[in-house]
Design a protein around this motif. Structure first.
Motif, PDB file in Angstrom:
ATOM      1  N   UNK A  27       0.809  -1.221   0.000  1.00 22.76           N
ATOM      2  CA  UNK A  27       0.000   0.000   0.000  1.00 22.76           C
ATOM      3  C   UNK A  27       0.841   1.269   0.000  1.00 22.76           C
ATOM      4  N   UNK A  28       2.160   1.144   0.132  1.00 21.27           N
ATOM      5  CA  UNK A  28       3.011   2.325   0.008  1.00 21.27           C
ATOM      6  C   UNK A  28       3.736   2.752   1.254  1.00 21.27           C
ATOM      7  N   UNK A  29       3.984   1.829   2.189  1.00 15.66           N
ATOM      8  CA  UNK A  29       4.660   2.224   3.435  1.00 15.66           C
ATOM      9  C   UNK A  29       6.059   2.769   3.163  1.00 15.66           C
ATOM     10  N   UNK A  30       6.789   2.144   2.253  1.00 14.27           N
ATOM     11  CA  UNK A  30       8.151   2.604   1.964  1.00 14.27           C
ATOM     12  C   UNK A  30       8.144   3.999   1.352  1.00 14.27           C
ATOM     13  N   UNK A  31       7.203   4.243   0.451  1.00 15.79           N
ATOM     14  CA  UNK A  31       7.087   5.570  -0.150  1.00 15.79           C
ATOM     15  C   UNK A  31       6.750   6.610   0.905  1.00 15.79           C
ATOM     16  N   UNK A  33       7.384   6.418   4.114  1.00 11.02           N
ATOM     17  CA  UNK A  33       8.557   6.581   4.976  1.00 11.02           C
ATOM     18  C   UNK A  33       9.595   7.486   4.318  1.00 11.02           C
ATOM     19  N   UNK A  34       9.807   7.315   3.022  1.00 12.20           N
ATOM     20  CA  UNK A  34      10.769   8.164   2.309  1.00 12.20           C
ATOM     21  C   UNK A  34      10.315   9.623   2.297  1.00 12.20           C
ATOM     22  N   UNK A  35       9.010   9.838   2.118  1.00 17.69           N
ATOM     23  CA  UNK A  35       8.490  11.204   2.118  1.00 17.69           C
ATOM     24  C   UNK A  35       8.667  11.857   3.481  1.00 17.69           C
ATOM     25  N   UNK A  36       8.420  11.097   4.538  1.00 17.75           N
ATOM     26  CA  UNK A  36       8.616  11.631   5.884  1.00 17.75           C
ATOM     27  C   UNK A  36      10.080  11.955   6.142  1.00 17.75           C
ATOM     28  N   UNK A  37      10.958  11.075   5.675  1.00 16.49           N
ATOM     29  CA  UNK A  37      12.393  11.319   5.842  1.00 16.49           C
ATOM     30  C   UNK A  37      12.807  12.589   5.117  1.00 16.49           C
ATOM     31  N   UNK A  43      13.299   8.345  10.652  1.00 16.76           N
ATOM     32  CA  UNK A  43      12.477   7.191  10.300  1.00 16.76           C
ATOM     33  C   UNK A  43      13.176   5.897  10.695  1.00 16.76           C
ATOM     34  N   UNK A  44      12.434   5.039  11.395  1.00 16.36           N
ATOM     35  CA  UNK A  44      12.917   3.708  11.768  1.00 16.36           C
ATOM     36  C   UNK A  44      12.041   2.691  11.046  1.00 16.36           C
ATOM     37  N   UNK A  45      12.645   1.827  10.246  1.00 14.12           N
ATOM     38  CA  UNK A  45      11.878   0.891   9.429  1.00 14.12           C
ATOM     39  C   UNK A  45      11.859  -0.504  10.045  1.00 14.12           C
ATOM     40  N   UNK A  46      10.702  -1.166   9.930  1.00 12.68           N
ATOM     41  CA  UNK A  46      10.537  -2.573  10.324  1.00 12.68           C
ATOM     42  C   UNK A  46      10.919  -2.819  11.775  1.00 12.68           C
ATOM     43  N   UNK A  47      10.363  -1.993  12.656  1.00 11.76           N
ATOM     44  CA  UNK A  47      10.666  -2.140  14.089  1.00 11.76           C
ATOM     45  C   UNK A  47       9.634  -3.057  14.738  1.00 11.76           C
TER      46      UNK A  47
END
Length: 299
Positions: A27-31, A33-37, A43-47
């Motif tokens: 659904x676009x979590x990586x996108x 996260x990149x926008x927030x960064x 940004x902390x990924x896959x915690x």
């Protein structure tokens, strides 16, 4: 916690904002996260959910250094992910934390997984759709507790990044962001609309040869639409009805809503009425009002 969420119970300043980003795989979590960064969030990924409390402790110790932290939590954590609802409840008792849930239709998710030729993380020996359905079932409680639900079915990666930027840019100091979106019914309902208003009860400027090539952004069209019987009554009553809704959204910590205003093609009536509604709501306390015209310019 104080009403503005700026202090802990012991009088110590909090470290700032914490946003949990989760939702359906694809659904676009990586996108997001990149926008927030790009906006300056840490940004902390896959915690794993079990690590949220230690991270929260760290943000408080590093007050001022990590003013805005976004954490991506998803089913890649396998069995650990099931602890997210309980972890969120415990943390929200201690501090204001927002949760953004990204969603999309099953059909779109299948298409996205097929495009990248990767399996769904939960499909096992089944199909992509099997994995999606299992994930959707596991995420029901999490979705219900979300502060922001974003349907990305119709977004490309650039449109999604823009939506995230609009929601979480630092300049947005309001407690609630209201997007008033004009659209054309013949192009379909906006999937992320919270409320929909239909302007097809007003005469269509399309049938006036002098107004047909113009849009609702032109003064002649605006004057024509607002002069029609019922236009002023509707806009005044609708703006009045929305004020307690917007106040309630703020009390419930709902950060963003979309009021869609539609007409046949999204060119004349909806554009005028969306702009007029925005003007009437511009002074609502704690609310930042934006106007977007989805279908303006389409043939």
């Amino acid at each position: 916690m104080g009403e503005d969420g700026s202090r802990q119970g012991n009088g110590q300043k909090s470290a700032g904002e914490v946003l949990i980003v989760t939702g359906m795989s694809g659904a676009g979590r990586s996108t997001a996260a990149n926008a927030l960064e790009d906006l300056g969030w840490y940004v902390v990924d896959n915690l794993p959910p079990q690590m949220l409390k230690p991270l929260l402790d760290l943000t408080e110790l590093a007050a001022g250094v990590l003013p805005r932290v976004a954490v991506v939590v998803d089913v890649r954590g396998r069995d650990l992910f099931s602890d997210l609802p309980e972890a969120m409840r415990a943390l929200r008792e201690r501090r204001q934390i927002r949760l953004m849930f990204l969603d999309a239709s099953d059909e779109v998710l299948v298409r996205r997984f097929e495009a990248v030729r990767r399996p769904h993380p939960l499909q096992g020996d089944g199909t992509i759709l099997d994995g999606i359905r299992l994930e959707r079932a596991r995420l029901t409680a999490v979705r219900e507790s979300a502060d922001v639900i974003m349907d990305t079915s119709t977004y490309n990666i650039h449109q999604l990044a823009t939506q995230v930027s609009d929601l979480f840019s630092e300049e947005n100091a309001a407690r609630h962001t209201l997007t008033i979106l004009s659209f054309g019914f013949k192009y379909g309902l906006p999937p992320d609309a919270d409320l929909v208003a239909d302007m097809r009860f007003l005469p269509n400027p399309f049938w006036n040869e002098g107004l047909r090539p113009l849009t609702g952004e032109d003064a002649d069209v605006r004057e024509f639409v607002l002069a029609q019987e019922g236009a002023e009554d509707f806009i005044a009553a609708y703006a009045t009805a929305l004020r307690p809704v917007l106040a309630g959204y703020q009390r419930e910590n709902k950060r963003h809503s979309v009021v869609a205003v539609g007409c046949t093609g999204g060119k004349h009536r909806s554009v005028v009425m969306a702009r007029e509604l925005a003007d009437r709501l511009a002074g609502v306390p704690g609310v930042a009002v934006r106007v977007k015209h989805r279908d303006l310019g389409r043939e």
